[in-house]
Design a protein around this motif. Structure first.
Motif, PDB file in Angstrom:
ATOM      1  N   ALA A 298       0.306   0.257  12.298  1.00  0.00           N
ATOM      2  CA  ALA A 298      -0.967   0.364  12.785  1.00  0.00           C
ATOM      3  C   ALA A 298      -2.199   0.395  11.641  1.00  0.00           C
ATOM      4  O   ALA A 298      -3.035  -0.447  11.808  1.00  0.00           O
ATOM      5  CB  ALA A 298      -1.278   1.663  13.652  1.00  0.00           C
ATOM      6  N   VAL A 299      -1.922   1.079  10.592  1.00  0.00           N
ATOM      7  CA  VAL A 299      -2.985   0.972   9.599  1.00  0.00           C
ATOM      8  C   VAL A 299      -3.157  -0.347   8.717  1.00  0.00           C
ATOM      9  O   VAL A 299      -4.179  -0.855   8.513  1.00  0.00           O
ATOM     10  CB  VAL A 299      -2.769   2.283   8.517  1.00  0.00           C
ATOM     11  CG1 VAL A 299      -3.734   2.054   7.420  1.00  0.00           C
ATOM     12  CG2 VAL A 299      -2.936   3.480   9.134  1.00  0.00           C
ATOM     13  N   THR A 300      -1.858  -0.972   8.653  1.00  0.00           N
ATOM     14  CA  THR A 300      -1.694  -2.192   7.984  1.00  0.00           C
ATOM     15  C   THR A 300      -2.557  -3.335   8.912  1.00  0.00           C
ATOM     16  O   THR A 300      -3.168  -4.128   8.059  1.00  0.00           O
ATOM     17  CB  THR A 300      -0.285  -2.457   7.625  1.00  0.00           C
ATOM     18  OG1 THR A 300       0.350  -1.563   6.709  1.00  0.00           O
ATOM     19  CG2 THR A 300      -0.275  -3.979   6.902  1.00  0.00           C
TER      20      THR A 300
ATOM     21  N   GLY B 193      -8.780   3.643   4.479  1.00  0.00           N
ATOM     22  CA  GLY B 193     -10.011   3.312   5.061  1.00  0.00           C
ATOM     23  C   GLY B 193      -9.752   2.423   6.267  1.00  0.00           C
ATOM     24  O   GLY B 193     -10.315   1.361   6.445  1.00  0.00           O
ATOM     25  N   ALA B 194      -8.630   2.537   6.962  1.00  0.00           N
ATOM     26  CA  ALA B 194      -8.473   1.893   8.526  1.00  0.00           C
ATOM     27  C   ALA B 194      -9.125   2.428   9.418  1.00  0.00           C
ATOM     28  O   ALA B 194      -8.834   3.642   9.615  1.00  0.00           O
ATOM     29  CB  ALA B 194      -7.037   1.653   8.483  1.00  0.00           C
TER      30      ALA B 194
ATOM     31  N   MET C 227      -2.990   9.831  10.956  1.00  0.00           N
ATOM     32  CA  MET C 227      -4.293   9.823  10.764  1.00  0.00           C
ATOM     33  C   MET C 227      -4.633  10.150   9.096  1.00  0.00           C
ATOM     34  O   MET C 227      -5.754   9.524   8.861  1.00  0.00           O
ATOM     35  CB  MET C 227      -4.992  10.915  11.632  1.00  0.00           C
ATOM     36  CG  MET C 227      -4.999  10.554  13.013  1.00  0.00           C
ATOM     37  SD  MET C 227      -5.768  11.865  14.132  1.00  0.00           S
ATOM     38  CE  MET C 227      -4.629  13.137  14.242  1.00  0.00           C
ATOM     39  N   ALA C 228      -4.020  11.031   8.538  1.00  0.00           N
ATOM     40  CA  ALA C 228      -4.093  11.010   6.959  1.00  0.00           C
ATOM     41  C   ALA C 228      -4.300   9.678   6.422  1.00  0.00           C
ATOM     42  O   ALA C 228      -4.958   9.545   5.419  1.00  0.00           O
ATOM     43  CB  ALA C 228      -3.422  11.973   6.573  1.00  0.00           C
ATOM     44  N   ASN C 229      -3.273   8.867   6.739  1.00  0.00           N
ATOM     45  CA  ASN C 229      -3.013   7.650   6.079  1.00  0.00           C
ATOM     46  C   ASN C 229      -4.191   6.642   6.411  1.00  0.00           C
ATOM     47  O   ASN C 229      -4.859   5.892   5.368  1.00  0.00           O
ATOM     48  CB  ASN C 229      -1.795   6.897   6.356  1.00  0.00           C
ATOM     49  CG  ASN C 229      -0.426   7.356   5.627  1.00  0.00           C
ATOM     50  OD1 ASN C 229      -0.779   7.424   4.345  1.00  0.00           O
ATOM     51  ND2 ASN C 229       0.636   7.832   6.356  1.00  0.00           N
TER      52      ASN C 229
ATOM     53  N   ARG D 120       0.790  -1.128  -0.158  1.00  0.00           N
ATOM     54  CA  ARG D 120       0.087   0.014  -0.015  1.00  0.00           C
ATOM     55  C   ARG D 120       1.137   1.260  -0.023  1.00  0.00           C
ATOM     56  O   ARG D 120       1.879   1.251   0.297  1.00  0.00           O
ATOM     57  CB  ARG D 120      -0.973  -0.135   0.984  1.00  0.00           C
ATOM     58  CG  ARG D 120      -1.786  -1.066   1.455  1.00  0.00           C
ATOM     59  CD  ARG D 120      -2.666  -1.064   2.487  1.00  0.00           C
ATOM     60  NE  ARG D 120      -3.854  -2.020   2.475  1.00  0.00           N
ATOM     61  CZ  ARG D 120      -3.538  -3.162   3.236  1.00  0.00           C
ATOM     62  NH1 ARG D 120      -2.291  -3.636   3.721  1.00  0.00           N
ATOM     63  NH2 ARG D 120      -4.383  -4.224   3.048  1.00  0.00           N
ATOM     64  N   SER D 121       0.312   2.297  -0.651  1.00  0.00           N
ATOM     65  CA  SER D 121       1.269   3.657  -0.595  1.00  0.00           C
ATOM     66  C   SER D 121       0.696   4.432   0.555  1.00  0.00           C
ATOM     67  O   SER D 121      -0.535   4.564   0.685  1.00  0.00           O
ATOM     68  CB  SER D 121       0.743   4.255  -1.801  1.00  0.00           C
ATOM     69  OG  SER D 121       1.195   5.590  -1.964  1.00  0.00           O
TER      70      SER D 121
END
Length: 258
Positions: free
Chosen positions: A104-106, A137-138, A130-132, A59-60
């Protein structure tokens, strides 16, 4: 390679366009923008900061000079976490020092129904994370805190961290991308162990019984980290190697106290 990445960034085009239309001319505006980026790259500025993103686990992720640039070796923590929590129906996961939010997002996206909390002391880093999360969509809860300070009473099945672990006098700090990355995300005292020691000492107060702590560390720190985990009362302690065969992560299970 860097030149092509910068050119694609200026033109906002896929790689195939550069191959399909090698004769295409740049507008004066695009040429000026491209030349400016090339000059900054020649001065050593990381490509990730120039284009504002870096790939991590397919993911980017947005990045800025406020956060450490995600690196492929850190994907090892994702693989370990998925292996340990893949069968848990609603795991609670904590990412300490989240930076760009890559871990965290992943994990929030890869683990169904996971409750993921991400912590960072830098407000600027939290804005990037937070932007990521929003962009990808996490569902992640973000907390401004120095390690566990703002997490009183909270417990998790897994704590992961890629903390600062570089020694203050390490010569690599004056080389390559490290020259441009935030020192607060890199340096941890004279021997690089200050933050690892703090996390290992405090983690038992925030782990469920049989919960796991997994840490990324320096190429020569695995034995020391295993010793710290042993002294703190962890069991099933081991280290894991990255694709280069380097012991890049270590962890252990918290057995709980009678």
């Amino acid at each position: 390679m860097a030149a092509r990445i910068l050119l694609r960034h200026v033109l906002r085009c896929p790689p195939a366009r550069l191959v399909a239309y090698p004769e295409a001319r740049l507008t004066a505006e695009d040429w000026a923008a491209y030349r400016a980026l090339v000059e900054r790259r020649q001065a050593g500025e990381p490509v990730a900061y120039l284009v504002g993103e870096r790939e991590f686990f397919g993911r980017s992720f947005l990045v800025s000079p406020a956060v450490l640039i995600p690196r492929p070796e850190t994907e090892l923590l994702i693989e370990l976490a998925l292996a340990h929590l893949g069968g848990c129906p609603r795991p609670r996961v904590l990412d300490l020092g989240t930076g760009s939010g890559a871990l965290a997002v992943t994990l929030a996206l890869e683990l169904d129904a996971a409750e993921v909390t991400a912590v960072d002391l830098s407000r600027e880093a939290l804005w990037v994370a937070m932007a990521n999360a929003a962009r990808l969509g996490a569902s992640v809860s973000f907390v401004h805190s120095r390690w566990f300070d703002a997490l009183c009473g909270e417990r998790y099945q897994l704590i992961v961290a890629n903390p600062p672990y570089v020694a203050a006098n390490d010569p690599h700090l004056g080389q390559g991308d490290l020259r441009f990355e935030p020192r607060s995300a890199l340096v941890a005292g004279a021997d690089g162990l200050d933050d690892l020691k703090t996390i290992i000492a405090e983690a038992p107060h925030h782990l469920d019984d049989d919960g796991w702590l997994m840490l990324e560390h320096g190429y020569d720190q695995a034995a020391t980290v295993r010793s710290l985990l042993t002294d703190a009362g962890f069991t099933a302690i081991r280290s894991w190697t990255d694709l280069a065969g380097i012991e890049r992560a270590s962890g252990g299970r918290w057995p709980g106290r009678p």
